[in-house]
Write a protein that holds these residues in place. Structure first.
Motif, short mmCIF file in Angstrom:
data_model
loop_
_atom_site.label_atom_id
_atom_site.label_comp_id
_atom_site.label_asym_id
_atom_site.label_seq_id
_atom_site.Cartn_x
_atom_site.Cartn_y
_atom_site.Cartn_z
N ASN A 92 -55.44 -26.26 0.76
CA ASN A 92 -54.12 -25.54 0.18
C ASN A 92 -52.81 -26.43 -0.19
OD1 ASN A 92 -54.06 -25.92 3.07
ND2 ASN A 92 -52.60 -24.25 3.44
N GLU A 101 -49.13 -26.29 -0.84
CA GLU A 101 -47.76 -25.36 -0.94
C GLU A 101 -46.78 -25.86 -1.52
OE1 GLU A 101 -46.97 -24.66 3.49
OE2 GLU A 101 -48.87 -23.41 3.70
N CYS A 124 -54.31 -21.61 -2.54
CA CYS A 124 -55.23 -21.63 -1.26
C CYS A 124 -56.05 -22.86 -1.73
CB CYS A 124 -55.86 -20.31 -0.96
SG CYS A 124 -54.65 -18.99 -0.70
N ALA A 125 -56.92 -23.26 -0.83
CA ALA A 125 -57.90 -24.19 -0.54
C ALA A 125 -59.06 -23.64 -1.46
CB ALA A 125 -58.31 -24.71 0.82
N GLU A 126 -59.57 -22.40 -1.41
CA GLU A 126 -60.46 -21.89 -1.62
C GLU A 126 -60.41 -21.82 -3.52
OE1 GLU A 126 -58.90 -20.62 0.31
OE2 GLU A 126 -60.03 -19.11 1.77
N PHE A 163 -50.54 -24.73 8.34
CA PHE A 163 -51.75 -24.11 8.64
C PHE A 163 -52.74 -24.79 7.42
CE2 PHE A 163 -54.95 -20.61 7.88
CZ PHE A 163 -55.15 -20.45 9.17
N PRO A 217 -61.23 -15.68 3.39
CA PRO A 217 -60.23 -15.87 2.26
C PRO A 217 -59.39 -14.76 2.13
CG PRO A 217 -62.40 -15.72 1.77
CD PRO A 217 -62.54 -15.74 3.18
N SER A 237 -46.25 -23.72 6.14
CA SER A 237 -47.06 -22.80 7.23
C SER A 237 -47.72 -23.82 8.42
CB SER A 237 -48.25 -22.20 6.49
OG SER A 237 -49.15 -23.30 6.37
N VAL A 280 -55.82 -25.75 5.32
CA VAL A 280 -57.21 -25.22 5.06
C VAL A 280 -57.95 -26.05 4.11
CG1 VAL A 280 -58.47 -23.04 4.02
CG2 VAL A 280 -56.09 -22.63 5.17
#
Ligand code: THU
Length: 162
Positions: free
Chosen positions: A62, A64, A73-75, A44, A111, A42, A46
């Protein structure tokens, strides 16, 4: 039939410097964590940083995978690291930041649904609202106090009981 309306509340800041010191520091840790993202698909990146009641901070980014749904995801990387290393400690706050080389990300990153549900689980466990601080590459910073402001009508574990 009646139509019921539920409202959410988001605090909007023009600058990081307007945040309380602890929140500002957490957000900067999230910005830093974007550099560790593994996001070849991506582009992208995070970063997330979680602050626990004991004061410890855990970060994540994140990660992938060529089998796309296997990525995370990072969270959730940050939250699961925190909970697995300090089980039972309440999450006070999570900061989230994102960056990409493809365009200027002017809006705060918010998120995904799965991460909101995971935050809800830990907030329900501790009974204390989690502060969620969100930032893009430039522009405003958003802060919500409590997952219910991101996930109204959330699923609760109580629903599983008689
Ligand atoms: N992503 C996160 O890590 N957190 C978010 O809040 C939104 C999306 C990741 C998942 C994927 O690796 C990439 O960003 C693009 O969706």
């Amino acid at each position: 039939m009646i139509e019921r309306t539920f409202s959410i509340s988001v605090a909007e800041y023009d600058q990081i410097s307007e945040l309380a010191l602890a929140d500002r520091e957490l957000l900067l840790r999230a910005v830093d964590a974007t550099k560790t993202a593994y996001a070849p698909y991506s582009a992208f990146n995070v970063g997330a940083a979680v602050r626990l009641s004991g004061g410890r901070i855990f970060t994540g980014s994140n990660q992938e995978n060529s089998a796309y749904p296997s990525g995370i995801c990072a969270e959730r990387v940050a939250i699961f690291a925190a909970s697995s290393q300090c089980p039972g400690d309440a999450i006070e706050a999570i900061a989230i930041a994102a960056s990409t080389q493809n365009f200027e990300l002017k809006n705060p990153v918010t998120p995904c649904g799965a991460c909101r549900q995971v935050m809800a689980e830990y907030q329900n466990l501790s009974g204390k609202p989690i502060r969620i601080i969100m930032k893009g590459m430039s522009g405003k910073v958003w802060l919500v106090n409590g997952v219910e402001n991101l996930l109204p009508l959330m699923f609760h574990a109580e629903s599983l009981k008689k």
